[in-house]
Design a protein around this motif. Structure first.
Motif, PDB file in Angstrom:
ATOM      1  N   TYR A 197       0.814  -1.219   0.000  1.00  0.00           N
ATOM      2  CA  TYR A 197       0.000   0.000   0.000  1.00  0.00           C
ATOM      3  C   TYR A 197       0.852   1.276   0.000  1.00  0.00           C
ATOM      4  CZ  TYR A 197      -2.921  -3.779   1.762  1.00  0.00           C
ATOM      5  OH  TYR A 197      -3.555  -4.987   1.920  1.00  0.00           O
ATOM      6  N   ARG A 198       2.153   1.138  -0.172  1.00  0.00           N
ATOM      7  CA  ARG A 198       3.034   2.298  -0.111  1.00  0.00           C
ATOM      8  C   ARG A 198       3.285   2.836  -1.519  1.00  0.00           C
ATOM      9  NH1 ARG A 198       7.624   0.941   3.654  1.00  0.00           N
ATOM     10  NH2 ARG A 198       5.873   1.190   5.107  1.00  0.00           N
ATOM     11  N   ILE A 199       2.996   4.103  -1.705  1.00  0.00           N
ATOM     12  CA  ILE A 199       3.205   4.766  -2.992  1.00  0.00           C
ATOM     13  C   ILE A 199       4.493   5.583  -2.889  1.00  0.00           C
ATOM     14  CG2 ILE A 199       2.215   6.236  -4.761  1.00  0.00           C
ATOM     15  CD1 ILE A 199       0.573   3.731  -4.169  1.00  0.00           C
ATOM     16  N   SER A 200       5.467   5.285  -3.707  1.00  0.00           N
ATOM     17  CA  SER A 200       6.765   5.950  -3.617  1.00  0.00           C
ATOM     18  C   SER A 200       6.697   7.356  -4.211  1.00  0.00           C
ATOM     19  CB  SER A 200       7.823   5.132  -4.353  1.00  0.00           C
ATOM     20  OG  SER A 200       7.612   5.188  -5.749  1.00  0.00           O
ATOM     21  N   PRO A 201       7.598   8.239  -3.805  1.00  0.00           N
ATOM     22  CA  PRO A 201       7.646   9.596  -4.402  1.00  0.00           C
ATOM     23  C   PRO A 201       7.898   9.561  -5.902  1.00  0.00           C
ATOM     24  CG  PRO A 201       8.938   9.510  -2.376  1.00  0.00           C
ATOM     25  CD  PRO A 201       8.560   8.098  -2.694  1.00  0.00           C
ATOM     26  N   HIS A 202       8.526   8.492  -6.376  1.00  0.00           N
ATOM     27  CA  HIS A 202       8.798   8.390  -7.805  1.00  0.00           C
ATOM     28  C   HIS A 202       7.499   8.375  -8.620  1.00  0.00           C
ATOM     29  CE1 HIS A 202      10.881   7.226 -11.475  1.00  0.00           C
ATOM     30  NE2 HIS A 202      10.009   6.253 -11.631  1.00  0.00           N
ATOM     31  N   VAL A 203       6.441   7.819  -8.035  1.00  0.00           N
ATOM     32  CA  VAL A 203       5.158   7.762  -8.739  1.00  0.00           C
ATOM     33  C   VAL A 203       4.637   9.168  -9.004  1.00  0.00           C
ATOM     34  CG1 VAL A 203       2.748   7.031  -8.543  1.00  0.00           C
ATOM     35  CG2 VAL A 203       4.578   5.479  -7.851  1.00  0.00           C
ATOM     36  N   ALA A 204       4.837  10.088  -8.059  1.00  0.00           N
ATOM     37  CA  ALA A 204       4.386  11.471  -8.262  1.00  0.00           C
ATOM     38  C   ALA A 204       5.096  12.104  -9.455  1.00  0.00           C
ATOM     39  CB  ALA A 204       4.634  12.288  -6.993  1.00  0.00           C
ATOM     40  N   SER A 205       6.379  11.803  -9.617  1.00  0.00           N
ATOM     41  CA  SER A 205       7.121  12.323 -10.776  1.00  0.00           C
ATOM     42  C   SER A 205       6.555  11.755 -12.069  1.00  0.00           C
ATOM     43  CB  SER A 205       8.602  11.979 -10.652  1.00  0.00           C
ATOM     44  OG  SER A 205       9.171  12.573  -9.503  1.00  0.00           O
ATOM     45  N   ALA A 206       6.242  10.446 -12.053  1.00  0.00           N
ATOM     46  CA  ALA A 206       5.685   9.811 -13.249  1.00  0.00           C
ATOM     47  C   ALA A 206       4.310  10.384 -13.584  1.00  0.00           C
ATOM     48  CB  ALA A 206       5.608   8.304 -13.046  1.00  0.00           C
ATOM     49  N   GLU A 207       3.484  10.622 -12.560  1.00  0.00           N
ATOM     50  CA  GLU A 207       2.164  11.202 -12.797  1.00  0.00           C
ATOM     51  C   GLU A 207       2.285  12.605 -13.381  1.00  0.00           C
ATOM     52  OE1 GLU A 207      -0.670   9.802 -12.576  1.00  0.00           O
ATOM     53  OE2 GLU A 207      -0.426   8.045 -11.288  1.00  0.00           O
ATOM     54  N   ALA A 208       3.225  13.390 -12.867  1.00  0.00           N
ATOM     55  CA  ALA A 208       3.424  14.749 -13.399  1.00  0.00           C
ATOM     56  C   ALA A 208       3.898  14.710 -14.841  1.00  0.00           C
ATOM     57  CB  ALA A 208       4.426  15.505 -12.522  1.00  0.00           C
ATOM     58  N   ALA A 209       4.732  13.727 -15.157  1.00  0.00           N
ATOM     59  CA  ALA A 209       5.220  13.597 -16.533  1.00  0.00           C
ATOM     60  C   ALA A 209       4.082  13.222 -17.473  1.00  0.00           C
ATOM     61  CB  ALA A 209       6.324  12.547 -16.587  1.00  0.00           C
ATOM     62  N   MET A 210       3.243  12.282 -17.068  1.00  0.00           N
ATOM     63  CA  MET A 210       2.128  11.870 -17.927  1.00  0.00           C
ATOM     64  C   MET A 210       1.130  12.996 -18.114  1.00  0.00           C
ATOM     65  SD  MET A 210       1.409   7.853 -16.948  1.00  0.00           S
ATOM     66  CE  MET A 210       1.289   8.088 -15.176  1.00  0.00           C
ATOM     67  N   ALA A 211       1.015  13.869 -17.130  1.00  0.00           N
ATOM     68  CA  ALA A 211       0.092  14.995 -17.248  1.00  0.00           C
ATOM     69  C   ALA A 211       0.513  15.972 -18.347  1.00  0.00           C
ATOM     70  CB  ALA A 211      -0.008  15.720 -15.911  1.00  0.00           C
ATOM     71  N   LYS A 212       1.761  15.916 -18.765  1.00  0.00           N
ATOM     72  CA  LYS A 212       2.241  16.777 -19.847  1.00  0.00           C
ATOM     73  C   LYS A 212       1.722  16.334 -21.223  1.00  0.00           C
ATOM     74  CE  LYS A 212       4.861  19.477 -17.327  1.00  0.00           C
ATOM     75  NZ  LYS A 212       4.608  20.931 -17.228  1.00  0.00           N
ATOM     76  N   VAL A 213       1.209  15.128 -21.298  1.00  0.00           N
ATOM     77  CA  VAL A 213       0.719  14.580 -22.569  1.00  0.00           C
ATOM     78  C   VAL A 213      -0.783  14.805 -22.660  1.00  0.00           C
ATOM     79  CG1 VAL A 213       0.555  12.536 -24.033  1.00  0.00           C
ATOM     80  CG2 VAL A 213       2.530  12.843 -22.494  1.00  0.00           C
ATOM     81  N   PRO A 214      -1.268  15.564 -23.626  1.00  0.00           N
ATOM     82  CA  PRO A 214      -2.712  15.801 -23.735  1.00  0.00           C
ATOM     83  C   PRO A 214      -3.455  14.550 -24.201  1.00  0.00           C
ATOM     84  CG  PRO A 214      -1.554  16.789 -25.592  1.00  0.00           C
ATOM     85  CD  PRO A 214      -0.500  16.278 -24.661  1.00  0.00           C
ATOM     86  N   GLY A 215      -4.715  14.463 -23.844  1.00  0.00           N
ATOM     87  CA  GLY A 215      -5.538  13.347 -24.281  1.00  0.00           C
ATOM     88  C   GLY A 215      -5.651  13.284 -25.789  1.00  0.00           C
ATOM     89  N   GLY A 216      -5.615  12.084 -26.337  1.00  0.00           N
ATOM     90  CA  GLY A 216      -5.721  11.890 -27.771  1.00  0.00           C
ATOM     91  C   GLY A 216      -4.420  11.991 -28.520  1.00  0.00           C
ATOM     92  N   ASP A 259      11.580  16.924 -16.756  1.00  0.00           N
ATOM     93  CA  ASP A 259      12.572  16.051 -16.130  1.00  0.00           C
ATOM     94  C   ASP A 259      12.380  16.134 -14.619  1.00  0.00           C
ATOM     95  OD1 ASP A 259      14.737  14.709 -15.113  1.00  0.00           O
ATOM     96  OD2 ASP A 259      16.224  16.199 -15.738  1.00  0.00           O
ATOM     97  N   SER A 260      11.954  15.022 -14.028  1.00  0.00           N
ATOM     98  CA  SER A 260      11.770  14.976 -12.577  1.00  0.00           C
ATOM     99  C   SER A 260      11.836  13.530 -12.120  1.00  0.00           C
ATOM    100  CB  SER A 260      10.419  15.580 -12.168  1.00  0.00           C
ATOM    101  OG  SER A 260      10.199  15.434 -10.775  1.00  0.00           O
ATOM    102  N   GLY A 261      12.685  13.251 -11.121  1.00  0.00           N
ATOM    103  CA  GLY A 261      12.765  11.905 -10.567  1.00  0.00           C
ATOM    104  C   GLY A 261      13.158  10.865 -11.586  1.00  0.00           C
ATOM    105  N   ASP A 262      14.004  11.230 -12.552  1.00  0.00           N
ATOM    106  CA  ASP A 262      14.462  10.328 -13.615  1.00  0.00           C
ATOM    107  C   ASP A 262      13.331   9.936 -14.567  1.00  0.00           C
ATOM    108  OD1 ASP A 262      16.609   9.166 -14.896  1.00  0.00           O
ATOM    109  OD2 ASP A 262      16.405   7.238 -13.866  1.00  0.00           O
ATOM    110  N   VAL A 263      12.294  10.745 -14.635  1.00  0.00           N
ATOM    111  CA  VAL A 263      11.220  10.574 -15.617  1.00  0.00           C
ATOM    112  C   VAL A 263      11.274  11.767 -16.565  1.00  0.00           C
ATOM    113  CG1 VAL A 263       8.776  10.184 -16.021  1.00  0.00           C
ATOM    114  CG2 VAL A 263       9.823   9.409 -13.882  1.00  0.00           C
ATOM    115  N   TYR A 264      11.289  11.479 -17.853  1.00  0.00           N
ATOM    116  CA  TYR A 264      11.493  12.516 -18.865  1.00  0.00           C
ATOM    117  C   TYR A 264      10.318  12.534 -19.844  1.00  0.00           C
ATOM    118  CZ  TYR A 264      16.359  12.303 -17.281  1.00  0.00           C
ATOM    119  OH  TYR A 264      17.507  12.320 -16.520  1.00  0.00           O
ATOM    120  N   VAL A 265      10.038  13.743 -20.347  1.00  0.00           N
ATOM    121  CA  VAL A 265       9.049  13.906 -21.411  1.00  0.00           C
ATOM    122  C   VAL A 265       9.717  14.660 -22.553  1.00  0.00           C
ATOM    123  CG1 VAL A 265       6.803  14.831 -22.076  1.00  0.00           C
ATOM    124  CG2 VAL A 265       7.161  13.976 -19.743  1.00  0.00           C
ATOM    125  N   PHE A 266       9.543  14.119 -23.768  1.00  0.00           N
ATOM    126  CA  PHE A 266      10.084  14.749 -24.977  1.00  0.00           C
ATOM    127  C   PHE A 266       8.925  15.018 -25.935  1.00  0.00           C
ATOM    128  CE2 PHE A 266      13.230  11.973 -23.092  1.00  0.00           C
ATOM    129  CZ  PHE A 266      14.385  12.728 -23.084  1.00  0.00           C
TER     130      PHE A 266
END
Length: 570
Positions: free
Chosen positions: A473-492, A559-566
């Motif tokens: 049940y433990r969510i690591s801080p790395h997940v927050a970085s991944a969620e922020a990165a995915m939020a950069k991608v618009p739907g569709g 770039d956050s927590g070793d998660v990148y968006v290009f």
């Protein structure tokens, strides 16, 4: 097969007490346990089909809710941790999303432009589409899978309750609901066979309880779960055919071979009776079984030979490559088949033992267990070692078959012992009538308790043990970085990404797995350097992307927590 006295099933291949007891021992049933009259209707009256038993039992509902809660929690927290076991959840998320938007099931995660009907024939998964339209998330698939698994507890518990009583019915519900095969199915994200579990449970439960029509209706949709399920449907049909043929055989005269009754005084010979006509109910069951046999084989052959090759880009069935001597161009021979089947036999034997263990091996006393034969045979004949072991999800569909077979076996043993009363209970249990009868008496009295004890013991070796592990049940801080990165991608948008981010992105974008060759240039690339599934791990993600696209086509925007968006720049 013999069931409990007074609730005899017309669906078992062995219908008469003399035949059932012969399968248990060498003696026949005494005359006081007379066979069912051939003229007696074997179908269940409509007035007795009201919703009763487990569906009004709060304990069974609590067990089913516990199964649902446990499996939903394990699945959903793994999704929240972005910790999938494979790419399958992403594949099925995009598959269902396409159906939800009334589009062809093109799944770019599998390969660019790939229609998933060219991989497996699984149209039944489309029933999730309306729910996905309302709740567009990979979590929807996981909740549906947990719900399907929990729903299968009811038919298994119902047949156990009818044949063995309320207490054993509840205990078997627990043993089945938390059996290791179902746990492993839940552990590996989402798969189409989740639909087969309740369909098999409802079908076989109805079959053992004499509701052949309901059994047939529940078995029919199995062919739309996966292309190989048609062979299981054919096995059910063969079982029903044998039941129907045995129903047409007149009951033999009963008596005891060891202690024949004194010869009565001579009496005038009666006039010869006309030969009995075949039982109408037996004829109906034979026709129903024949229909299932044809239905199952026809759909499997059609799916493997026509439908899947039609949608496959190479116009062939990809999994023939695992067939060995059975594959097109293979050198088919009896010796080759035997060698292929026995390859890695210790692993296959261990899997077989583990499959029978949750039922304390009692399932072996019922021919119903043979319905699991086609799926196991196909797996053990495959050259793909993933099918041989207990690790993946493939054993989930075997659980309802073996547990219902165990219930039928216990009912058969109970009826045979009751027919031998008053000598049955004391003499069988003490061993005076032979070791075999002593073992069967032990199965009758302690079999359900053994099933319950086994599932508790195995709970510490399989995924349900993670329920009491805080890491689940433990969510690591790395997940927050991944969620922020995915939020950069618009739907569709179109996006390439790593394995751990496939399912969340597939729910709202056109997603490609970056590990595939032949991907087009997508609008975005989201790369998780910590969980990329590359071996060795990518240590310099921007340099890796620049190597993939040396013309500087992509610009780094996050770039956050070793998660990148290009983002594609030109």
């Amino acid at each position: 097969m013999l069931d409990e006295r007074g609730t005899q099933s017309d669906a078992e291949p062995v219908l008469r007490e003399t035949e059932a007891l012969t399968a248990v021992s060498e003696t026949e049933v005494p005359e006081r346990a007379a066979a069912v009259s051939p003229s007696k209707p074997l179908t269940v009256p409509r007035s007795e089909r009201a919703i009763t038993g487990v569906y009004r039992d709060p304990v069974t509902w609590a067990i089913a809710l516990a199964v649902f809660g446990a499996y939903a929690a394990l699945s959903l927290f793994r999704l929240l941790q972005l910790n999938p076991t494979s790419w399958d959840l992403g594949i099925y998320t995009e598959y269902v999303k396409q159906y939800a938007h009334l589009q062809a099931p093109t799944v770019d995660i599998r390969a660019a432009g790939f229609n998933l009907l060219g991989d497996h024939f699984q149209p039944i998964v489309a029933v999730i589409a309306p729910f996905f339209r309302v709740f567009p998330s990979a979590a929807t698939l996981l909740v549906v899978q947990a719900l399907l698994t929990a729903s299968s507890v009811f038919p298994v518990s119902q047949v156990a309750r009818d044949k063995l009583g309320a207490g054993p019915g509840r205990a078997i519900a627990v043993a089945y609901g938390f059996s290791w095969g179902l746990q492993q199915m839940i552990e590996f994200d989402f798969h189409e066979i989740a639909f087969a579990v309740p369909l098999l449970a409802f079908s076989l439960s109805a079959l053992v309880r004499g509701r052949v029509r309901a059994a047939v209706w529940c078995a029919l949709p199995l062919v739309f779960v996966k292309e190989d399920q048609g062979f299981t449907v054919a096995a059910i049909g063969l079982y029903v055919i044998i039941a129907g043929l045995r129903a047409n055989v007149p009951a033999p005269a009963t008596g005891t071979r060891r202690d024949p009754a004194p010869a009565p005084a001579p009496a005038p010979a009666p006039a010869p009776a006309p030969a009995p006509a075949p039982a109408p109910d037996g004829q109906r069951r034979t026709k129903a079984g024949l229909f299932l046999l044809i239905w199952g084989f026809a759909w499997s052959f059609l799916a493997i030979g026509v439908i899947i090759p039609h949608f496959n880009p190479a116009h062939h069935y990809d999994y023939w490559s695992d067939g060995g001597v059975l594959a097109p161009g293979g050198h088919l021979s009896v010796l080759g088949l035997a060698e292929q089947f026995l390859r890695a036999w210790p692993d296959k034997l261990q899997t077989t033992v583990m499959l029978l263990l949750p039922t304390a091996f009692i399932a072996l006393r019922s021919p119903l267990a043979l319905i699991a034969g086609p799926s196991l045979l196909l797996r053990f004949l495959s050259t793909n070692s993933s099918f041989w072991a207990t690790f993946w999800h493939y054993n989930g569909t075997v659980m309802p078959i073996l547990f219902i077979a165990a219930v039928a076996a216990l009912a058969r043993i109970r009826a045979a012992m009751d027919a031998d009363e008053p000598a049955g209970l004391p003499s069988w249990g003490t061993g005076r009538r032979g070791r075999k009868r002593a073992v069967l008496a032990g199965a009758r009295h302690y079999g359900v308790a053994m099933m319950l004890a086994i599932v508790v013991a195995l709970a510490f070796r399989f995924p349900v043990s993670n329920l009491w592990n805080a890491q689940t049940y433990r969510i690591s801080p790395h997940v927050a970085s991944a969620e922020a990165a995915m939020a950069k991608v618009p739907g569709g948008a179109t996006v390439q990404t790593t394995l751990d981010l496939l399912a969340p992105l597939a729910a709202r974008t056109d997603t490609f797995w970056i590990g595939n060759g032949g991907n087009p240039r997508t609008q975005y690339i989201v790369f998780d350097g910590q969980n990329s599934d590359y071996a060795p791990a990518i240590t310099n993600v921007p340099a890796f992307i620049a190597q993939l696209y040396p013309d500087h086509a992509y610009t780094q925007i996050f770039d956050s927590g070793d998660v990148y968006v290009f983002r594609l720049s030109h």
